[in-house]
Write a protein that holds these residues in place. Structure first.
Motif, PDB file in Angstrom:
ATOM      1  N   ILE A 120      37.346  59.587  33.702  1.00  0.00           N
ATOM      2  CA  ILE A 120      36.831  58.408  33.008  1.00  0.00           C
ATOM      3  C   ILE A 120      36.763  57.224  33.966  1.00  0.00           C
ATOM      4  O   ILE A 120      35.757  56.509  34.020  1.00  0.00           O
ATOM      5  CB  ILE A 120      37.683  58.100  31.766  1.00  0.00           C
ATOM      6  N   VAL A 121      37.813  57.024  34.748  1.00  0.00           N
ATOM      7  CA  VAL A 121      37.805  55.953  35.755  1.00  0.00           C
ATOM      8  C   VAL A 121      36.653  56.182  36.736  1.00  0.00           C
ATOM      9  O   VAL A 121      35.936  55.252  37.097  1.00  0.00           O
ATOM     10  CB  VAL A 121      39.161  55.867  36.493  1.00  0.00           C
ATOM     11  N   GLY A 122      36.437  57.417  37.139  1.00  0.00           N
ATOM     12  CA  GLY A 122      35.337  57.749  38.053  1.00  0.00           C
ATOM     13  C   GLY A 122      33.979  57.408  37.464  1.00  0.00           C
ATOM     14  O   GLY A 122      33.090  56.910  38.161  1.00  0.00           O
ATOM     15  N   ALA A 123      33.800  57.665  36.170  1.00  0.00           N
ATOM     16  CA  ALA A 123      32.525  57.353  35.511  1.00  0.00           C
ATOM     17  C   ALA A 123      32.301  55.842  35.474  1.00  0.00           C
ATOM     18  O   ALA A 123      31.183  55.366  35.698  1.00  0.00           O
ATOM     19  CB  ALA A 123      32.505  57.930  34.102  1.00  0.00           C
ATOM     20  N   ILE A 124      33.355  55.091  35.201  1.00  0.00           N
ATOM     21  CA  ILE A 124      33.236  53.632  35.174  1.00  0.00           C
ATOM     22  C   ILE A 124      32.910  53.109  36.573  1.00  0.00           C
ATOM     23  O   ILE A 124      32.057  52.232  36.743  1.00  0.00           O
ATOM     24  CB  ILE A 124      34.522  52.998  34.613  1.00  0.00           C
ATOM     25  N   GLN A 125      33.552  53.663  37.578  1.00  0.00           N
ATOM     26  CA  GLN A 125      33.269  53.268  38.960  1.00  0.00           C
ATOM     27  C   GLN A 125      31.850  53.644  39.358  1.00  0.00           C
ATOM     28  O   GLN A 125      31.183  52.901  40.078  1.00  0.00           O
ATOM     29  CB  GLN A 125      34.290  53.895  39.906  1.00  0.00           C
ATOM     30  N   ALA A 126      31.355  54.775  38.877  1.00  0.00           N
ATOM     31  CA  ALA A 126      29.978  55.190  39.174  1.00  0.00           C
ATOM     32  C   ALA A 126      28.977  54.198  38.601  1.00  0.00           C
ATOM     33  O   ALA A 126      27.870  54.037  39.130  1.00  0.00           O
ATOM     34  CB  ALA A 126      29.714  56.593  38.624  1.00  0.00           C
ATOM     35  N   ALA A 127      29.360  53.508  37.521  1.00  0.00           N
ATOM     36  CA  ALA A 127      28.499  52.485  36.923  1.00  0.00           C
ATOM     37  C   ALA A 127      28.601  51.163  37.675  1.00  0.00           C
ATOM     38  O   ALA A 127      27.848  50.233  37.402  1.00  0.00           O
ATOM     39  CB  ALA A 127      28.872  52.277  35.456  1.00  0.00           C
ATOM     40  N   GLY A 128      29.537  51.076  38.624  1.00  0.00           N
ATOM     41  CA  GLY A 128      29.676  49.876  39.450  1.00  0.00           C
ATOM     42  C   GLY A 128      30.771  48.919  39.011  1.00  0.00           C
ATOM     43  O   GLY A 128      30.774  47.750  39.399  1.00  0.00           O
ATOM     44  N   TYR A 129      31.742  49.419  38.231  1.00  0.00           N
ATOM     45  CA  TYR A 129      32.802  48.558  37.712  1.00  0.00           C
ATOM     46  C   TYR A 129      34.171  49.125  38.062  1.00  0.00           C
ATOM     47  O   TYR A 129      34.306  50.300  38.357  1.00  0.00           O
ATOM     48  CB  TYR A 129      32.665  48.406  36.185  1.00  0.00           C
ATOM     49  N   ARG A 130      35.175  48.256  38.016  1.00  0.00           N
ATOM     50  CA  ARG A 130      36.559  48.679  38.264  1.00  0.00           C
ATOM     51  C   ARG A 130      37.199  49.059  36.933  1.00  0.00           C
ATOM     52  O   ARG A 130      36.875  48.493  35.908  1.00  0.00           O
ATOM     53  CB  ARG A 130      37.355  47.545  38.912  1.00  0.00           C
ATOM     54  N   ALA A 131      38.162  49.978  37.013  1.00  0.00           N
ATOM     55  CA  ALA A 131      38.905  50.378  35.821  1.00  0.00           C
ATOM     56  C   ALA A 131      40.248  50.957  36.230  1.00  0.00           C
ATOM     57  O   ALA A 131      40.381  51.517  37.319  1.00  0.00           O
ATOM     58  CB  ALA A 131      38.131  51.403  35.013  1.00  0.00           C
ATOM     59  N   GLU A 132      41.221  50.785  35.341  1.00  0.00           N
ATOM     60  CA  GLU A 132      42.515  51.423  35.524  1.00  0.00           C
ATOM     61  C   GLU A 132      43.074  51.775  34.163  1.00  0.00           C
ATOM     62  O   GLU A 132      42.819  51.065  33.178  1.00  0.00           O
ATOM     63  CB  GLU A 132      43.461  50.521  36.293  1.00  0.00           C
ATOM     64  N   GLU A 133      43.792  52.870  34.110  1.00  0.00           N
ATOM     65  CA  GLU A 133      44.375  53.286  32.849  1.00  0.00           C
ATOM     66  C   GLU A 133      45.506  52.344  32.462  1.00  0.00           C
ATOM     67  O   GLU A 133      46.266  51.886  33.323  1.00  0.00           O
ATOM     68  CB  GLU A 133      44.892  54.715  32.931  1.00  0.00           C
ATOM     69  N   ILE A 134      45.610  52.031  31.187  1.00  0.00           N
ATOM     70  CA  ILE A 134      46.719  51.247  30.654  1.00  0.00           C
ATOM     71  C   ILE A 134      47.704  52.244  30.095  1.00  0.00           C
ATOM     72  O   ILE A 134      47.376  53.000  29.175  1.00  0.00           O
ATOM     73  CB  ILE A 134      46.249  50.282  29.549  1.00  0.00           C
ATOM     74  N   PRO A 135      48.927  52.279  30.629  1.00  0.00           N
ATOM     75  CA  PRO A 135      49.911  53.242  30.126  1.00  0.00           C
ATOM     76  C   PRO A 135      50.203  53.018  28.642  1.00  0.00           C
ATOM     77  O   PRO A 135      50.233  51.891  28.171  1.00  0.00           O
ATOM     78  CB  PRO A 135      51.156  52.961  30.955  1.00  0.00           C
ATOM     79  N   ALA A 136      50.418  54.128  27.952  1.00  0.00           N
ATOM     80  CA  ALA A 136      50.679  54.054  26.498  1.00  0.00           C
ATOM     81  C   ALA A 136      52.050  53.504  26.216  1.00  0.00           C
ATOM     82  O   ALA A 136      52.932  53.536  26.982  1.00  0.00           O
ATOM     83  CB  ALA A 136      50.525  55.440  25.885  1.00  0.00           C
TER      84      ALA A 136
ATOM     85  N   LEU B 222      43.190  57.411  25.021  1.00  0.00           N
ATOM     86  CA  LEU B 222      43.410  56.806  26.333  1.00  0.00           C
ATOM     87  C   LEU B 222      42.885  55.380  26.300  1.00  0.00           C
ATOM     88  O   LEU B 222      41.886  55.092  25.651  1.00  0.00           O
ATOM     89  CB  LEU B 222      42.670  57.586  27.426  1.00  0.00           C
ATOM     90  N   LYS B 223      43.565  54.475  27.026  1.00  0.00           N
ATOM     91  CA  LYS B 223      43.116  53.085  27.118  1.00  0.00           C
ATOM     92  C   LYS B 223      42.982  52.699  28.582  1.00  0.00           C
ATOM     93  O   LYS B 223      43.772  53.130  29.424  1.00  0.00           O
ATOM     94  CB  LYS B 223      44.097  52.144  26.425  1.00  0.00           C
ATOM     95  N   PHE B 224      41.961  51.857  28.828  1.00  0.00           N
ATOM     96  CA  PHE B 224      41.673  51.430  30.186  1.00  0.00           C
ATOM     97  C   PHE B 224      41.391  49.938  30.226  1.00  0.00           C
ATOM     98  O   PHE B 224      40.831  49.379  29.291  1.00  0.00           O
ATOM     99  CB  PHE B 224      40.441  52.169  30.730  1.00  0.00           C
ATOM    100  N   ARG B 225      41.755  49.311  31.325  1.00  0.00           N
ATOM    101  CA  ARG B 225      41.389  47.935  31.625  1.00  0.00           C
ATOM    102  C   ARG B 225      40.146  48.034  32.504  1.00  0.00           C
ATOM    103  O   ARG B 225      40.166  48.720  33.524  1.00  0.00           O
ATOM    104  CB  ARG B 225      42.537  47.267  32.370  1.00  0.00           C
ATOM    105  N   ALA B 226      39.076  47.381  32.099  1.00  0.00           N
ATOM    106  CA  ALA B 226      37.815  47.488  32.845  1.00  0.00           C
ATOM    107  C   ALA B 226      37.325  46.103  33.256  1.00  0.00           C
ATOM    108  O   ALA B 226      37.681  45.098  32.646  1.00  0.00           O
ATOM    109  CB  ALA B 226      36.754  48.179  31.993  1.00  0.00           C
ATOM    110  N   SER B 227      36.479  46.053  34.278  1.00  0.00           N
ATOM    111  CA  SER B 227      35.943  44.779  34.753  1.00  0.00           C
ATOM    112  C   SER B 227      34.650  44.389  34.044  1.00  0.00           C
ATOM    113  O   SER B 227      33.984  43.449  34.451  1.00  0.00           O
ATOM    114  CB  SER B 227      35.729  44.824  36.277  1.00  0.00           C
ATOM    115  N   ALA B 228      34.301  45.066  32.964  1.00  0.00           N
ATOM    116  CA  ALA B 228      33.111  44.729  32.175  1.00  0.00           C
ATOM    117  C   ALA B 228      33.299  43.365  31.526  1.00  0.00           C
ATOM    118  O   ALA B 228      34.393  43.033  31.085  1.00  0.00           O
ATOM    119  CB  ALA B 228      32.881  45.783  31.102  1.00  0.00           C
ATOM    120  N   LYS B 229      32.225  42.581  31.489  1.00  0.00           N
ATOM    121  CA  LYS B 229      32.334  41.247  30.916  1.00  0.00           C
ATOM    122  C   LYS B 229      31.351  40.975  29.788  1.00  0.00           C
ATOM    123  O   LYS B 229      31.482  39.998  29.063  1.00  0.00           O
ATOM    124  CB  LYS B 229      32.138  40.205  32.007  1.00  0.00           C
TER     125      LYS B 229
END
Length: 71
Positions: free
Chosen positions: A55-71, A4-11
């Motif tokens: 997985i998106v929920g876990a990233i959001q729980a850490a305080g960041y945005r995320a969305e799945e990147i379709p394969a 699975l791949k995700f776009r995240a707001s981590a910098k």
């Protein structure tokens, strides 16, 4: 579930450390990696025992945005 791949707001490494803390609650160690050099700040998860929403929920729980990147 496969790869699975995700776009995240981590910098930075600090951001990924916070996200790693949440992901480690639901994923086996070593099953994910970040590519902060990519424009999308891509998170790749291999052989995930959980689905994309968790997985998106876990990233959001850490305080960041995320969305799945379709394969």
């Amino acid at each position: 579930m496969g790869k699975l791949k995700f776009r995240a707001s981590a910098k930075c490494g600090g951001c990924t450390a916070k996200i790693d803390g949440e992901l480690s609650k639901i994923l086996p160690a070593g099953s994910w990696s970040f590519d902060l050099s990519s424009p999308d700040k891509t998170l790749t998860v291999t052989d995930s025992p959980v689905g994309a929403p968790e997985i998106v929920g876990a990233i959001q729980a850490a305080g960041y945005r995320a969305e799945e990147i379709p394969a």
